[in-house]
Scaffold this motif. Structure first.
Motif, PDB file in Angstrom:
ATOM      1  N   ASP A  65       0.815  -1.216   0.000  1.00 54.15           N
ATOM      2  CA  ASP A  65       0.000   0.000   0.000  1.00 54.15           C
ATOM      3  C   ASP A  65       0.850   1.269   0.000  1.00 54.15           C
ATOM      4  OD1 ASP A  65      -2.371  -1.499   0.119  1.00 54.15           O
ATOM      5  OD2 ASP A  65      -2.237  -1.639   2.308  1.00 54.15           O
ATOM      6  N   PHE A  66       2.173   1.085  -0.042  1.00 58.21           N
ATOM      7  CA  PHE A  66       3.096   2.226  -0.029  1.00 58.21           C
ATOM      8  C   PHE A  66       4.092   2.092  -1.190  1.00 58.21           C
ATOM      9  CE2 PHE A  66       1.474   1.766   4.230  1.00 58.21           C
ATOM     10  CZ  PHE A  66       1.250   3.067   4.656  1.00 58.21           C
ATOM     11  N   ASP A  67       3.554   1.745  -2.342  1.00 54.90           N
ATOM     12  CA  ASP A  67       4.394   1.533  -3.526  1.00 54.90           C
ATOM     13  C   ASP A  67       5.065   2.834  -3.947  1.00 54.90           C
ATOM     14  OD1 ASP A  67       5.451  -0.053  -5.585  1.00 54.90           O
ATOM     15  OD2 ASP A  67       3.939   0.691  -6.989  1.00 54.90           O
ATOM     16  N   VAL A  68       6.361   2.761  -4.217  1.00 59.11           N
ATOM     17  CA  VAL A  68       7.124   3.930  -4.657  1.00 59.11           C
ATOM     18  C   VAL A  68       8.037   3.529  -5.808  1.00 59.11           C
ATOM     19  CG1 VAL A  68       7.104   5.153  -2.446  1.00 59.11           C
ATOM     20  CG2 VAL A  68       8.896   3.473  -2.887  1.00 59.11           C
ATOM     21  N   PRO A  69       8.408   4.471  -6.666  1.00 65.43           N
ATOM     22  CA  PRO A  69       9.345   4.146  -7.750  1.00 65.43           C
ATOM     23  C   PRO A  69      10.738   3.838  -7.200  1.00 65.43           C
ATOM     24  CG  PRO A  69       8.940   6.506  -7.676  1.00 65.43           C
ATOM     25  CD  PRO A  69       7.998   5.880  -6.696  1.00 65.43           C
ATOM     26  N   LEU A  70      11.548   3.203  -8.031  1.00 64.98           N
ATOM     27  CA  LEU A  70      12.923   2.889  -7.641  1.00 64.98           C
ATOM     28  C   LEU A  70      13.686   4.186  -7.370  1.00 64.98           C
ATOM     29  CD1 LEU A  70      14.976   0.565  -7.266  1.00 64.98           C
ATOM     30  CD2 LEU A  70      15.600   0.898  -9.671  1.00 64.98           C
ATOM     31  N   PHE A  71      14.297   4.263  -6.202  1.00 66.99           N
ATOM     32  CA  PHE A  71      14.977   5.503  -5.823  1.00 66.99           C
ATOM     33  C   PHE A  71      16.180   5.787  -6.719  1.00 66.99           C
ATOM     34  CE2 PHE A  71      18.379   7.759  -3.653  1.00 66.99           C
ATOM     35  CZ  PHE A  71      17.713   8.936  -3.321  1.00 66.99           C
ATOM     36  N   SER A  72      16.286   7.046  -7.102  1.00 68.09           N
ATOM     37  CA  SER A  72      17.516   7.548  -7.716  1.00 68.09           C
ATOM     38  C   SER A  72      17.580   9.047  -7.448  1.00 68.09           C
ATOM     39  CB  SER A  72      17.557   7.279  -9.227  1.00 68.09           C
ATOM     40  OG  SER A  72      16.729   8.182  -9.927  1.00 68.09           O
ATOM     41  N   VAL A  73      18.779   9.571  -7.370  1.00 68.66           N
ATOM     42  CA  VAL A  73      18.961  11.007  -7.136  1.00 68.66           C
ATOM     43  C   VAL A  73      18.372  11.808  -8.293  1.00 68.66           C
ATOM     44  CG1 VAL A  73      20.663  12.839  -6.832  1.00 68.66           C
ATOM     45  CG2 VAL A  73      20.994  10.635  -5.688  1.00 68.66           C
ATOM     46  N   ASP A  74      18.520  11.294  -9.523  1.00 70.52           N
ATOM     47  CA  ASP A  74      17.979  11.990 -10.691  1.00 70.52           C
ATOM     48  C   ASP A  74      16.456  12.075 -10.614  1.00 70.52           C
ATOM     49  OD1 ASP A  74      20.522  12.290 -11.688  1.00 70.52           O
ATOM     50  OD2 ASP A  74      20.395  10.550 -13.031  1.00 70.52           O
ATOM     51  N   LEU A  75      15.815  10.955 -10.237  1.00 70.63           N
ATOM     52  CA  LEU A  75      14.358  10.948 -10.137  1.00 70.63           C
ATOM     53  C   LEU A  75      13.891  11.873  -9.016  1.00 70.63           C
ATOM     54  CD1 LEU A  75      11.750   9.741 -11.244  1.00 70.63           C
ATOM     55  CD2 LEU A  75      11.996   7.867  -9.598  1.00 70.63           C
ATOM     56  N   GLU A  76      14.622  11.867  -7.914  1.00 72.43           N
ATOM     57  CA  GLU A  76      14.286  12.755  -6.806  1.00 72.43           C
ATOM     58  C   GLU A  76      14.343  14.217  -7.256  1.00 72.43           C
ATOM     59  OE1 GLU A  76      15.649  13.336  -2.155  1.00 72.43           O
ATOM     60  OE2 GLU A  76      17.189  12.945  -3.681  1.00 72.43           O
ATOM     61  N   GLY A  80      10.679  15.098  -7.042  1.00 70.54           N
ATOM     62  CA  GLY A  80      10.543  15.272  -5.603  1.00 70.54           C
ATOM     63  C   GLY A  80      10.319  13.943  -4.911  1.00 70.54           C
ATOM     64  N   HIS A  81       9.641  13.986  -3.767  1.00 74.07           N
ATOM     65  CA  HIS A  81       9.461  12.774  -2.969  1.00 74.07           C
ATOM     66  C   HIS A  81       8.065  12.181  -3.175  1.00 74.07           C
ATOM     67  CE1 HIS A  81      12.557  14.982  -0.366  1.00 74.07           C
ATOM     68  NE2 HIS A  81      13.189  14.044  -1.034  1.00 74.07           N
ATOM     69  N   PRO A  82       7.970  10.871  -3.351  1.00 71.89           N
ATOM     70  CA  PRO A  82       6.665  10.256  -3.581  1.00 71.89           C
ATOM     71  C   PRO A  82       5.740  10.369  -2.369  1.00 71.89           C
ATOM     72  CG  PRO A  82       8.436   8.611  -3.659  1.00 71.89           C
ATOM     73  CD  PRO A  82       9.071   9.915  -3.381  1.00 71.89           C
ATOM     74  N   GLU A  83       4.457  10.531  -2.640  1.00 66.83           N
ATOM     75  CA  GLU A  83       3.471  10.702  -1.570  1.00 66.83           C
ATOM     76  C   GLU A  83       3.427   9.489  -0.644  1.00 66.83           C
ATOM     77  OE1 GLU A  83       1.708  13.354  -0.604  1.00 66.83           O
ATOM     78  OE2 GLU A  83       2.920  14.405  -2.107  1.00 66.83           O
TER      79      GLU A  83
END
Length: 201
Positions: A65-76, A80-83
């Motif tokens: 229930d807390f799915d987030v994309p694969l972290f990367s500095v570029d994506l951040e 920004g930060h996923p809800e």
């Protein structure tokens, strides 16, 4: 007039203290896994049932229930930060304690937990907010997730985790059945660890 004012303040103070003492404690419990048949989800759910009573309210969370994309500095930088990562950080901020049971994959965190942990730590470096934590793990083998517990014990305090108790359940398929630990010694150990955790809330 001053006497009445002082009496009122004393009554208010006593009421406030009683209200603080009597307030129901809230905890969250989750597994560091997204498997629908997660053995760590089963363990943390059982531990939460041992903790829950008239004084303690437990919410069992599911990382699906807390799915987030694969972290990367570029994506951040781009988005920004996923809800969902913000939601989990907020969940920790709003409760009195945290129960977590970590899945062990190749001797380390499961990828799903490592990923959301990376996001959460970017949102709030003091991720665990100094809340009392019961740290657990289980595995099908005899070490019971000992490696991932060791990693978490080293890393979590750097993010303000207050690990007050820990528990490892070896050989899950032998020692756990029908929603509970069936080995008496291990079950008693978990009961004691849950009590340690509750006393720290």
């Amino acid at each position: 007039m001053e006497i009445y004012s002082l009496e009122y303040k004393n009554i208010y103070y006593i009421f406030a203290m009683e209200n603080k003492l009597n307030r129901m404690k809230k905890i969250i419990a989750f597994a560091g896994s997204n498997s629908k048949k997660s053995i760590n989800k089963q363990l943390v759910t059982y531990a939460s049932e041992l903790a829950e009573n008239v004084e303690v309210e437990v919410e069992v969370l599911d990382l699906n229930d807390f799915d987030v994309p694969l972290f990367s500095v570029d994506l951040e930088s781009e988005m920004g930060h996923p809800e969902n990562a913000k939601r989990l950080v907020d969940k920790i901020k709003q409760v009195d304690g945290v129960m977590v049971s970590l899945a062990e994959h190749n001797g380390a965190y499961a990828a799903v937990f490592k990923n959301i942990f990376d996001w959460m730590s970017r949102i709030e470096q003091k991720t665990f907010q100094d809340k009392p934590m019961l740290l657990m793990a289980t595995s099908p083998g005899g070490r019971g997730g000992a490696s991932v517990i060791a990693i978490a014990k080293d890393r979590f305090p750097r993010h303000n985790a207050n690990i007050v108790a820990e528990f490892s359940l070896p050989m899950f398929n032998t020692n756990f059945s029908e929603g509970k630990i069936i080995d008496k010694e291990l079950n008693n150990e978990l009961i004691n660890r849950v009590e340690q955790f509750k006393n720290a809330l």
